[in-house]
Motif scaffolding. Structure first.
Motif, short mmCIF file in Angstrom:
data_model
loop_
_atom_site.label_atom_id
_atom_site.label_comp_id
_atom_site.label_asym_id
_atom_site.label_seq_id
_atom_site.Cartn_x
_atom_site.Cartn_y
_atom_site.Cartn_z
N MET A 1 40.03 56.03 39.46
CA MET A 1 38.88 55.29 38.94
C MET A 1 39.26 54.50 37.69
SD MET A 1 35.74 54.49 39.49
CE MET A 1 35.25 55.75 40.68
N ALA A 2 40.05 55.15 36.81
CA ALA A 2 40.47 54.46 35.59
C ALA A 2 41.35 53.26 35.92
CB ALA A 2 41.20 55.43 34.67
N ALA A 3 42.21 53.42 36.93
CA ALA A 3 43.07 52.30 37.32
C ALA A 3 42.25 51.14 37.86
CB ALA A 3 44.09 52.77 38.36
N PHE A 4 41.19 51.45 38.61
CA PHE A 4 40.35 50.38 39.16
C PHE A 4 39.65 49.61 38.06
CE2 PHE A 4 36.12 48.96 40.48
CZ PHE A 4 36.46 48.07 41.50
N TRP A 5 39.02 50.31 37.12
CA TRP A 5 38.29 49.62 36.06
C TRP A 5 39.23 48.89 35.10
CZ3 TRP A 5 33.53 48.56 36.89
CH2 TRP A 5 32.72 49.44 37.61
N THR A 6 40.48 49.30 35.07
CA THR A 6 41.46 48.60 34.23
C THR A 6 42.01 47.36 34.92
OG1 THR A 6 42.08 50.70 33.20
CG2 THR A 6 43.62 48.86 32.96
N LEU A 7 42.34 47.50 36.21
CA LEU A 7 43.00 46.41 36.93
C LEU A 7 42.02 45.42 37.56
CD1 LEU A 7 45.86 48.38 38.69
CD2 LEU A 7 46.01 46.96 36.65
N ALA A 8 40.80 45.87 37.85
CA ALA A 8 39.85 44.96 38.50
C ALA A 8 39.55 43.73 37.65
CB ALA A 8 38.56 45.71 38.83
N PRO A 9 39.26 43.84 36.34
CA PRO A 9 39.06 42.61 35.55
C PRO A 9 40.29 41.72 35.49
CG PRO A 9 38.21 44.53 34.38
CD PRO A 9 39.01 45.04 35.54
N VAL A 10 41.48 42.34 35.45
CA VAL A 10 42.71 41.55 35.43
C VAL A 10 42.87 40.77 36.72
CG1 VAL A 10 45.22 41.69 35.26
CG2 VAL A 10 43.80 43.17 33.84
N MET A 11 42.58 41.42 37.85
CA MET A 11 42.70 40.75 39.15
C MET A 11 41.69 39.62 39.27
SD MET A 11 43.22 44.13 41.55
CE MET A 11 43.28 43.18 43.07
N VAL A 12 40.46 39.84 38.80
CA VAL A 12 39.44 38.78 38.89
C VAL A 12 39.82 37.59 38.03
CG1 VAL A 12 37.04 38.22 38.36
CG2 VAL A 12 37.59 40.39 39.48
N LEU A 13 40.30 37.84 36.82
CA LEU A 13 40.71 36.74 35.94
C LEU A 13 41.91 35.99 36.51
CD1 LEU A 13 40.36 38.39 32.41
CD2 LEU A 13 38.83 36.74 33.50
N ALA A 14 42.87 36.74 37.07
CA ALA A 14 44.03 36.08 37.67
C ALA A 14 43.63 35.26 38.91
CB ALA A 14 45.09 37.11 38.04
N ALA A 15 42.70 35.79 39.70
CA ALA A 15 42.24 35.05 40.89
C ALA A 15 41.49 33.78 40.49
CB ALA A 15 41.34 35.94 41.74
N LEU A 16 40.68 33.86 39.42
CA LEU A 16 40.01 32.65 38.94
C LEU A 16 41.01 31.65 38.36
CD1 LEU A 16 36.86 34.18 37.20
CD2 LEU A 16 36.97 33.00 39.41
N GLY A 17 42.07 32.18 37.73
CA GLY A 17 43.10 31.29 37.21
C GLY A 17 43.80 30.51 38.30
N LEU A 18 43.90 31.10 39.51
CA LEU A 18 44.50 30.37 40.64
C LEU A 18 43.74 29.09 40.95
CD1 LEU A 18 45.26 33.34 43.04
CD2 LEU A 18 46.94 31.85 41.98
N LEU A 19 42.44 29.08 40.68
CA LEU A 19 41.62 27.92 41.02
C LEU A 19 41.67 26.84 39.95
CD1 LEU A 19 38.46 29.80 42.35
CD2 LEU A 19 40.40 28.94 43.67
N PHE A 20 42.04 27.19 38.73
CA PHE A 20 41.90 26.24 37.62
C PHE A 20 43.22 25.83 36.98
CE2 PHE A 20 37.87 28.67 37.70
CZ PHE A 20 36.99 27.62 37.92
N VAL A 21 44.32 26.55 37.24
CA VAL A 21 45.59 26.13 36.64
C VAL A 21 46.06 24.84 37.30
CG1 VAL A 21 46.29 28.44 35.96
CG2 VAL A 21 46.86 27.62 38.23
N ARG A 22 46.81 24.04 36.55
CA ARG A 22 47.23 22.73 37.03
C ARG A 22 48.65 22.75 37.60
NH1 ARG A 22 43.79 18.83 35.04
NH2 ARG A 22 45.35 17.23 35.47
#
Length: 260
Positions: A1-22
């Protein structure tokens, strides 16, 4: 559970970065962050086989293939917005909707309890249970996926291949071309060294000099030039030879005695 709450925000931010990086290289690195985080979540869910596959196959093989193709094409290559295949945007929208429906159905089955629990699925061991499913009930889908990956690898090599229309210029050809350039400008070579490139430093970001004092474009990698990492050439770095006739540069320090 701790790993999920730690890595889930990182994964979401990295996935959003895929859409906006140039830059495509930055997108590939963000994709690596998502893949590695997903592998850690697999390990936390007692799925060692999926953990190993995620690291070895997806992160270590497929993602490295993406980076390899990017390095071949060039980080400074611009993306084409021309639609070369008619209807590909419509197909992309339909494929996205199909993927969304699949995810919704999968999450709905997990939420409503229609799926088998992990304890029952892994009763005989996680890896034997997955092997039994892959090579018995889902063997056709497994082979189709394998063919798809092979096709993607071949397509990447075909897209990255470039046909050479003209033979590669040799050092003699380049020297002869520079002599013709000097003749066209009406400049006499004089007693200075023959046309060539003269290294000022052994660093890869320092351009060599041509006989007229201008930097040699071929002495610097296109990647460094696209990043703007090339060191500028100042007029004080070039000094005339004592007693030499004519105009032309020579290196003023002993670092430049070697030619390249």
């Amino acid at each position: 559970m701790a790993a999920f709450w730690t890595l889930a925000p990182v994964m979401v931010l990295a996935a959003l970065g895929l859409l906006f990086v140039r830059k495509a290289v930055h997108a590939a690195l963000l994709l690596a962050v998502v893949m590695i985080s997903l592998a850690v979540l697999y390990a936390g869910l007692d799925a060692p086989f999926l953990f190993a596959v995620q690291i070895v196959v997806y992160t270590g093989a497929i993602l490295m293939l993406f980076l390899f193709v990017l390095m071949l094409v060039g980080v400074d290559a611009s993306d084409s917005v021309v639609e070369t295949i008619r209807g590909q945007r419509l197909l992309a929208v339909l494929a996205g909707l199909l993927l969304g429906v699949t995810l919704v159905l999968g999450i709905g089955q997990v939420t409503l309890g229609a799926t088998v629990g992990l304890g029952e699925a892994n009763e005989g061991g996680n890896i034997p249970a997955l092997a039994n499913l892959l090579f018995s009930r889902h063997v056709v889908a497994f082979e189709v996926t394998s063919a798809l990956l092979i096709t993607a690898a071949i397509g990447a090599m075909v897209l990255a291949h470039r046909e050479r229309l003209d033979p590669k210029a040799t050092q003699a050809d380049l020297a002869a071309q520079r002599v013709r350039d000097f003749s066209a400008k009406g400049t006499h070579l004089g007693p200075l060294p023959a046309p060539g490139t003269y290294a000022r430093h052994n660093a890869v970001d320092t351009p060599a000099l041509l006989p007229d004092g201008s930097p040699a474009a071929l002495s610097i990698s296109r990647v460094l030039a696209a990043r703007g990492s090339v060191r500028p050439v100042s007029p004080t770095e070039v000094a005339p030879v004592d007693g030499a006739q004519g105009d032309g540069p020579v290196p003023e320090s002993s670092e430049t005695e070697g030619g390249r």
